[in-house]
Design a protein around this motif. Structure first.
Motif, short mmCIF file in Angstrom:
data_model
loop_
_atom_site.label_atom_id
_atom_site.label_comp_id
_atom_site.label_asym_id
_atom_site.label_seq_id
_atom_site.Cartn_x
_atom_site.Cartn_y
_atom_site.Cartn_z
N THR A 31 0.92 -1.10 -0.12
CA THR A 31 -0.01 0.02 0.20
C THR A 31 0.95 1.29 -0.02
O THR A 31 0.48 2.20 -0.52
N GLY A 32 2.07 0.97 0.38
CA GLY A 32 2.97 2.20 0.40
C GLY A 32 3.28 2.78 -1.11
O GLY A 32 3.19 3.85 -1.43
N ALA A 33 3.42 1.50 -1.72
CA ALA A 33 3.55 1.96 -3.52
C ALA A 33 2.49 2.67 -3.96
O ALA A 33 2.54 3.49 -4.88
N MET A 34 1.28 2.46 -3.39
CA MET A 34 0.11 3.01 -4.00
C MET A 34 0.13 4.39 -3.63
O MET A 34 -0.18 5.55 -4.30
N TYR A 35 0.71 5.03 -2.01
CA TYR A 35 0.63 6.28 -1.96
C TYR A 35 1.82 7.20 -2.70
O TYR A 35 1.77 8.23 -3.06
N ARG A 36 2.80 6.25 -2.89
CA ARG A 36 3.95 6.75 -3.84
C ARG A 36 3.60 7.12 -5.01
O ARG A 36 4.01 7.84 -5.86
N ALA A 37 2.67 6.21 -5.80
CA ALA A 37 2.26 6.37 -6.98
C ALA A 37 1.28 7.66 -7.23
O ALA A 37 1.36 8.46 -8.34
N ILE A 86 8.99 5.45 -8.35
CA ILE A 86 8.27 5.71 -7.29
C ILE A 86 9.35 5.42 -6.12
O ILE A 86 8.81 5.82 -4.88
N ARG A 87 10.65 5.29 -6.36
CA ARG A 87 11.43 4.98 -5.44
C ARG A 87 12.51 6.07 -4.89
O ARG A 87 13.60 5.92 -4.48
N THR A 88 12.36 7.32 -5.66
CA THR A 88 13.28 8.11 -5.78
C THR A 88 13.34 8.92 -4.39
O THR A 88 12.26 8.81 -3.92
N THR A 95 5.56 11.91 -0.61
CA THR A 95 4.72 10.92 -0.26
C THR A 95 3.86 11.48 1.11
O THR A 95 2.70 11.22 1.10
N PRO A 96 4.48 11.71 2.13
CA PRO A 96 4.03 12.05 3.34
C PRO A 96 2.89 13.05 3.36
O PRO A 96 2.04 12.98 3.73
N PHE A 97 3.17 14.11 2.34
CA PHE A 97 2.46 15.14 2.22
C PHE A 97 1.05 14.66 1.27
O PHE A 97 -0.09 15.14 1.81
N VAL A 104 -7.53 11.72 0.08
CA VAL A 104 -6.51 10.84 -0.81
C VAL A 104 -6.56 9.54 0.00
O VAL A 104 -6.81 8.26 -0.52
N ARG A 105 -6.54 9.39 1.22
CA ARG A 105 -6.58 8.15 1.98
C ARG A 105 -7.95 7.44 1.88
O ARG A 105 -7.93 6.26 1.81
N GLU A 106 -8.91 8.31 1.87
CA GLU A 106 -10.36 7.60 1.57
C GLU A 106 -10.37 6.85 0.11
O GLU A 106 -10.68 5.73 0.18
N GLU A 125 0.50 -4.65 3.49
CA GLU A 125 1.50 -3.97 4.31
C GLU A 125 1.11 -2.56 4.20
O GLU A 125 1.07 -1.91 3.10
N GLY A 126 1.07 -2.07 5.58
CA GLY A 126 0.89 -0.80 5.48
C GLY A 126 0.39 -0.14 6.85
O GLY A 126 -0.29 -1.09 7.54
N ARG A 127 0.46 0.85 7.19
CA ARG A 127 0.18 1.60 8.83
C ARG A 127 -1.23 1.28 9.09
O ARG A 127 -1.71 1.35 10.20
N ASP A 128 -2.24 1.21 8.08
CA ASP A 128 -3.44 1.43 8.52
C ASP A 128 -4.40 -0.15 8.02
O ASP A 128 -5.67 0.10 8.13
N GLN A 129 -3.51 -0.94 7.62
CA GLN A 129 -4.07 -1.98 7.02
C GLN A 129 -5.15 -2.93 8.26
O GLN A 129 -5.97 -3.41 7.54
N GLY A 130 -4.43 -3.37 9.29
CA GLY A 130 -5.08 -4.14 10.34
C GLY A 130 -6.16 -3.17 11.08
O GLY A 130 -7.20 -3.67 11.35
O1 DC Z 1 6.09 1.72 3.20
P1 DC Z 1 6.49 3.03 2.27
O2 DC Z 1 7.90 3.72 2.78
O3 DC Z 1 6.55 2.59 0.69
O4 DC Z 1 5.25 4.24 2.40
C1 DC Z 1 5.45 5.49 1.67
C2 DC Z 1 4.98 6.59 2.41
O5 DC Z 1 3.25 6.07 2.42
C3 DC Z 1 5.14 6.75 3.82
O6 DC Z 1 5.26 8.18 4.09
C4 DC Z 1 4.08 5.89 4.69
C5 DC Z 1 2.83 6.25 3.57
N1 DC Z 1 1.93 5.03 3.75
C6 DC Z 1 0.66 5.46 4.46
O7 DC Z 1 0.45 6.60 5.00
N2 DC Z 1 -0.35 4.67 4.45
C7 DC Z 1 -0.10 3.22 4.00
N3 DC Z 1 -1.12 2.19 4.39
C8 DC Z 1 1.21 2.90 3.59
C9 DC Z 1 2.23 3.88 3.50
#
Ligand code: DC
Length: 230
Positions: A31-37, A86-88, A95-97, A104-106, A125-130
């Motif tokens: 899911t991090g890749a999705m926010y990065r995208a 997306i890895r630069t 991405t954090p912004f 965006v999260r919604e 995998e990702g901070r809000d998945q569980g």
């Molecule tokens: O895991 P990562 O480094 O690829 O995550 C990229 C960014 O996206 C990082 O700032 C955390 C955020 N992120 C998020 O807010 N929610 C998620 N489910 C996954 C990643």
């Protein structure tokens, strides 16, 4: 079967999630890749990062797909392979912004739920998945580890990628991120809903094995394979 993996930066989440998914024979949702995208698309389209409406529309209207590739999973945005783009460092910083915008999260949470429904079984995998995306997950993990050890891992990764950073910068950056991120997984831990894994003294192989055994124990996954002698 749905498994979620959360935890602080540098805990080895991505590698572990990817390998656990392969071992279980299910999809891996990065899911991090999705926010990065979305961050990359915003940069490419020169969208003002304070323009919440435009960012939200971008997140809703951008198609994100994952495909198997020779070096792991490829990420496609509107059909274009952006796995490396997306890895630069620029995307890391942007991405954090993007990820903190609720709209965006919604939009991405909705896409993730749809992917979950479509795939049936996955390691997400990702901070809000569980907590937010798959509260019904069969097993939830929080991978953790001593901050010095995590900083060491991150530092080695960044140096290997040719980036000129000092260990102290990486360490203070992680400590700062930990303070902001903790709320995401502390709730899961204090409510006893997640399995806490301290990876400090463990090799990646050991972590994957530990998680695999925990999933098998809790869900019976792999039982058919064992019965069939695989
Ligand atoms: O895991 P990562 O480094 O690829 O995550 C990229 C960014 O996206 C990082 O700032 C955390 C955020 N992120 C998020 O807010 N929610 C998620 N489910 C996954 C990643």
């Amino acid at each position: 079967m749905i498994v979620t993996i959360d935890g602080p930066a540098g805990s080895g989440k991505s590698t572990v999630a990817q390998r656990l998914a392969r071992r279980l024979g299910v999809a891996y949702l990065d899911t991090g890749a999705m926010y990065r995208a979305i961050a990359l698309a915003a940069l490419r389209q020169r969208i003002d990062l304070t323009d919440v409406e435009q960012l939200a529309a971008l997140a809703r209207n951008t198609q994100i797909r994952f495909e198997p590739g020779p070096a792991g999973q490829r990420v496609l945005v509107d059909g274009l392979d952006v796995s490396e783009a997306i890895r630069t460092m620029q995307v890391n910083e942007t991405t954090p912004f993007v990820a903190k915008v609720p709209q965006v999260r919604e939009a991405l949470v909705l896409k993730q739920k749809q992917m979950g429904q479509h795939l049936g079984s996955l390691v997400a995998e990702g901070r809000d998945q569980g907590s937010v995306v798959f509260p019904q997950a069969d097993v939830k993990f929080v991978l953790d580890g001593n901050v010095d050890k995590r900083a060491g891992r991150r530092y080695t990764e960044l140096r290997a990628a040719g980036q000129d950073v000092s260990y102290d910068t990486v360490l203070s950056n992680l400590q700062q991120r930990d303070r902001g991120d903790q709320k995401h997984w502390l709730g899961l831990l204090t409510s006893g809903l997640a399995v806490h894994v301290d990876t400090t003294g463990m090799e990646i192989d050991e972590v994957v094995e530990y998680l695999y055994q925990a999933v098998v124990q809790r869900t019976g996954a792999g039982t058919i394979d064992r019965v069939q002698g695989k």
